[in-house]
Motif scaffolding. Structure first.
Motif, PDB file in Angstrom:
ATOM      1  N   VAL A  23       0.868  -1.169   0.000  1.00 47.63           N
ATOM      2  CA  VAL A  23       0.000   0.000   0.000  1.00 47.63           C
ATOM      3  C   VAL A  23       0.904   1.218   0.000  1.00 47.63           C
ATOM      4  O   VAL A  23       1.725   1.382   0.895  1.00 47.63           O
ATOM      5  N   ASP A 104     -13.554  -9.511  -8.320  1.00 45.51           N
ATOM      6  CA  ASP A 104     -12.127  -9.693  -8.041  1.00 45.51           C
ATOM      7  C   ASP A 104     -11.385 -10.112  -9.300  1.00 45.51           C
ATOM      8  O   ASP A 104     -10.270  -9.652  -9.570  1.00 45.51           O
ATOM      9  N   GLN A 125      -2.709   9.928   1.516  1.00 44.02           N
ATOM     10  CA  GLN A 125      -3.148   9.975   2.900  1.00 44.02           C
ATOM     11  C   GLN A 125      -2.979  11.392   3.435  1.00 44.02           C
ATOM     12  O   GLN A 125      -1.963  12.044   3.202  1.00 44.02           O
ATOM     13  N   ALA A 160     -15.586   8.209   5.537  1.00 43.94           N
ATOM     14  CA  ALA A 160     -14.302   7.713   5.062  1.00 43.94           C
ATOM     15  C   ALA A 160     -13.194   7.979   6.075  1.00 43.94           C
ATOM     16  O   ALA A 160     -12.020   7.744   5.785  1.00 43.94           O
ATOM     17  N   LEU A 163     -10.043   5.510   6.928  1.00 34.44           N
ATOM     18  CA  LEU A 163      -9.785   4.557   5.851  1.00 34.44           C
ATOM     19  C   LEU A 163      -8.406   4.793   5.256  1.00 34.44           C
ATOM     20  O   LEU A 163      -7.952   5.931   5.130  1.00 34.44           O
ATOM     21  N   THR A 164      -7.750   3.719   4.890  1.00 32.63           N
ATOM     22  CA  THR A 164      -6.454   3.825   4.219  1.00 32.63           C
ATOM     23  C   THR A 164      -6.659   4.179   2.751  1.00 32.63           C
ATOM     24  O   THR A 164      -7.779   4.110   2.216  1.00 32.63           O
ATOM     25  N   ALA A 166      -5.705   2.395   0.276  1.00 33.77           N
ATOM     26  CA  ALA A 166      -6.147   1.185  -0.423  1.00 33.77           C
ATOM     27  C   ALA A 166      -7.653   0.976  -0.297  1.00 33.77           C
ATOM     28  O   ALA A 166      -8.324   0.595  -1.261  1.00 33.77           O
ATOM     29  N   LYS A 167      -8.212   1.223   0.903  1.00 40.69           N
ATOM     30  CA  LYS A 167      -9.648   1.024   1.105  1.00 40.69           C
ATOM     31  C   LYS A 167     -10.471   2.066   0.355  1.00 40.69           C
ATOM     32  O   LYS A 167     -11.538   1.757  -0.192  1.00 40.69           O
ATOM     33  N   VAL A 168      -9.990   3.295   0.325  1.00 38.28           N
ATOM     34  CA  VAL A 168     -10.691   4.331  -0.440  1.00 38.28           C
ATOM     35  C   VAL A 168     -10.664   4.004  -1.928  1.00 38.28           C
ATOM     36  O   VAL A 168     -11.671   4.118  -2.631  1.00 38.28           O
ATOM     37  N   ALA A 170     -10.466   1.053  -3.258  1.00 39.18           N
ATOM     38  CA  ALA A 170     -11.361  -0.087  -3.503  1.00 39.18           C
ATOM     39  C   ALA A 170     -12.820   0.348  -3.542  1.00 39.18           C
ATOM     40  O   ALA A 170     -13.612  -0.189  -4.327  1.00 39.18           O
ATOM     41  N   LYS A 171     -13.186   1.317  -2.708  1.00 36.28           N
ATOM     42  CA  LYS A 171     -14.579   1.761  -2.653  1.00 36.28           C
ATOM     43  C   LYS A 171     -14.949   2.650  -3.834  1.00 36.28           C
ATOM     44  O   LYS A 171     -16.090   2.641  -4.296  1.00 36.28           O
TER      45      LYS A 171
END
Length: 489
Positions: A23, A104, A125, A160, A163-164, A166-168, A170-171
């Protein structure tokens, strides 16, 4: 390379992967890169002995039939089959082997091709949130008016915060044509935008002439996906026209990519016949892959080159760095790389599902296996100490006479930025209040909005502190400085 090996790399719907765990600070909302290669036989072609087929595999069938017939609630056949496959793959205890179904599998294929369904911006970030870094021209992000440093405070109505990157990513990433609603904060202004996802080609190679050394070309490769080879050639040609006589190849934070791309790009920097890498499958002798026109189409880079790596340089990035280090005798500078020395093969199972499993080791040109060890730089150069400072909850407010661990983090950041605090003890004292006020005044002079010079670390000031630290890290780069020194000495 032998004809048999070339055919193996050209088989359809079968690819080999190098997939690191990574990440980065900055990642495209379209997605984060992987590392991939051409592959082995389809999973359906794997042979079993008659005893295995009648014994072990019959147990799987028996369990499936028993659950379908007797479980007290209806169970989806797809759910049971997917569960069985996931269970077998999970039993390998290999983080790089997995079963991929539906979205995926689609995401993996998009990563290989170097394009994604997204909104078209990089992100970074920023304290407890993720912020817009650089919107890409002619994408939904720029058309909607997103600007650098806009904070993403919610996604589709859900917070949000925390959230990292990577998670942002992905969303926000998703199927082309679908919509995503972002809650944003720009300074003290909050607003909401709904964007329609589009196909976003991700540029994997960027280059520029060093501003103080006009003969040095600085090239960053973020991933090794299908467009990378073409982009690298174009970048090198462009930099040559602008006067570049030598190159820095920056692979820091590069998580990998496709093996054919790693072979293509590394071959550009090697003489034909020099070894790029080796692979070794189960109970087999290593197979060498050597530089040739088959990979680079005759395009060669003969200029002096230095490669930069760090702990997030993995897989195909390590193949590239190893090839240039051992075969081209170019210097590698930075910190120990990630250390992923295995190859994964992707098999198409049909029905928008795929399985990738580890099928081989990859070895450096001299036969060394770097798994869990990484590439050792010729010159080890670390990031400055302030690059490793902890962040803090920028959603909270900190002020005089308070004490907490978060205040310790703020004090360290202030000192790193040159705003002296008497003690880094977690107590918000008068010297800290003065340092914060001075920081706020300087930020206001530099055009940063939404701040008040009141000596209080509110959310806007907290975000500004984190952003200022990030900017300082990017502007004070000892690894890159060492690379330029090596090239120009």
């Amino acid at each position: 390379m032998a004809k048999q090996q070339q055919q193996k790399l050209g088989q359809p719907k079968k690819r080999q992967l190098f997939v690191p765990i990574f990440v980065g600070i900055v990642a495209f909302i379209a997605g984060i890169g992987l590392t991939l290669v051409a592959g082995l036989a389809m999973i359906g072609h794997v042979g079993f002995s008659q005893n295995q087929s009648r014994g072990s595999l019959s147990k799987i069938t028996s369990v499936y039939q028993t659950i379908k017939a007797n479980y007290y609630q209806p169970v989806s056949s797809d759910k049971l089959i997917n569960g069985a496959i996931n269970g077998m793959v999970s039993s390998l205890n290999d983080p790089f082997s997995e079963y991929l179904a539906n979205q995926d599998a689609t995401d993996l294929n998009n990563t290989i091709s170097g394009s994604f369904g997204g909104i078209g911006t990089s992100v970074k970030q920023a304290g407890n949130y993720v912020a817009v870094d650089a919107p890409v021209k002619n994408t939904p992000a720029t058309k909607a008016g997103l600007k650098t440093d806009d904070l993403i405070v919610s996604i589709d109505g859900k917070s949000a915060k925390g959230l990292t990157v990577a998670k942002v990513v992905a969303k926000i990433r998703g199927k082309i044509g679908t919509k995503v609603t972002l809650g944003l904060r720009r300074g003290s202004t909050a607003f909401t935008l709904t964007l329609t996802r589009a196909k976003i080609p991700v540029k994997t190679v960027t280059g520029a002439i060093d501003p103080t050394n006009p003969t040095v070309g600085n090239i960053q490769i973020t991933t090794f996906s299908e467009p990378t080879g073409k982009e690298l050639k174009q970048t090198i040609k462009s930099l040559r026209q602008k006067g570049a006589k030598c190159f820095v190849i920056d692979l820091r934070g590069n998580p990998g990519g496709t093996l054919p791309t790693a072979l293509e790009t590394a071959s550009m920097f090697l003489k034909n016949g020099q070894t790029i890498m080796q692979t070794q499958e189960k109970a087999a002798q290593p197979v060498k892959y050597v530089a040739s026109k088959d990979y680079d189409q005759g395009f060669k880079v003969k200029e002096k080159t230095v490669v930069l790596v760090d702990g997030d340089s993995a897989s195909a990035a390590e193949i590239f760095a190893s090839a240039l280090q051992q075969s081209a005798h170019d210097q590698v500078i930075g910190t120990q790389s990630y250390g992923k020395g295995t190859v994964q093969t992707v098999s198409d199972l049909g029905g928008n599902s795929e399985m990738k499993i580890t099928t081989a080791k990859w070895l450096q040109p001299d036969g060394t296996w770097i798994n869990h060890k990484g590439v050792t730089p010729d010159q080890k150069v670390k990031y400055p100490d302030y690059a490793y400072l902890s962040t803090f909850d920028t959603g909270k407010t900190y002020q005089l006479n308070q004490s907490s661990r978060a205040i310790v983090a703020i004090q360290k950041i202030l000192n790193a930025l040159g705003y002296t605090v008497d003690q880094e003890n977690g107590v918000y004292d008068q010297s800290m209040q003065t340092a914060v006020t001075n920081f706020q005044n300087d930020q206001l002079k530099n055009g940063v909005t939404g701040l008040q010079a009141n000596g209080i670390v509110d959310p806007a000031t907290g975000d500004a502190l984190v952003n200022a630290l990030t900017q300082k890290i990017s502007q004070n780069d000892p690894m890159y400085a060492k690379a330029v020194a090596v090239l120009t000495q």
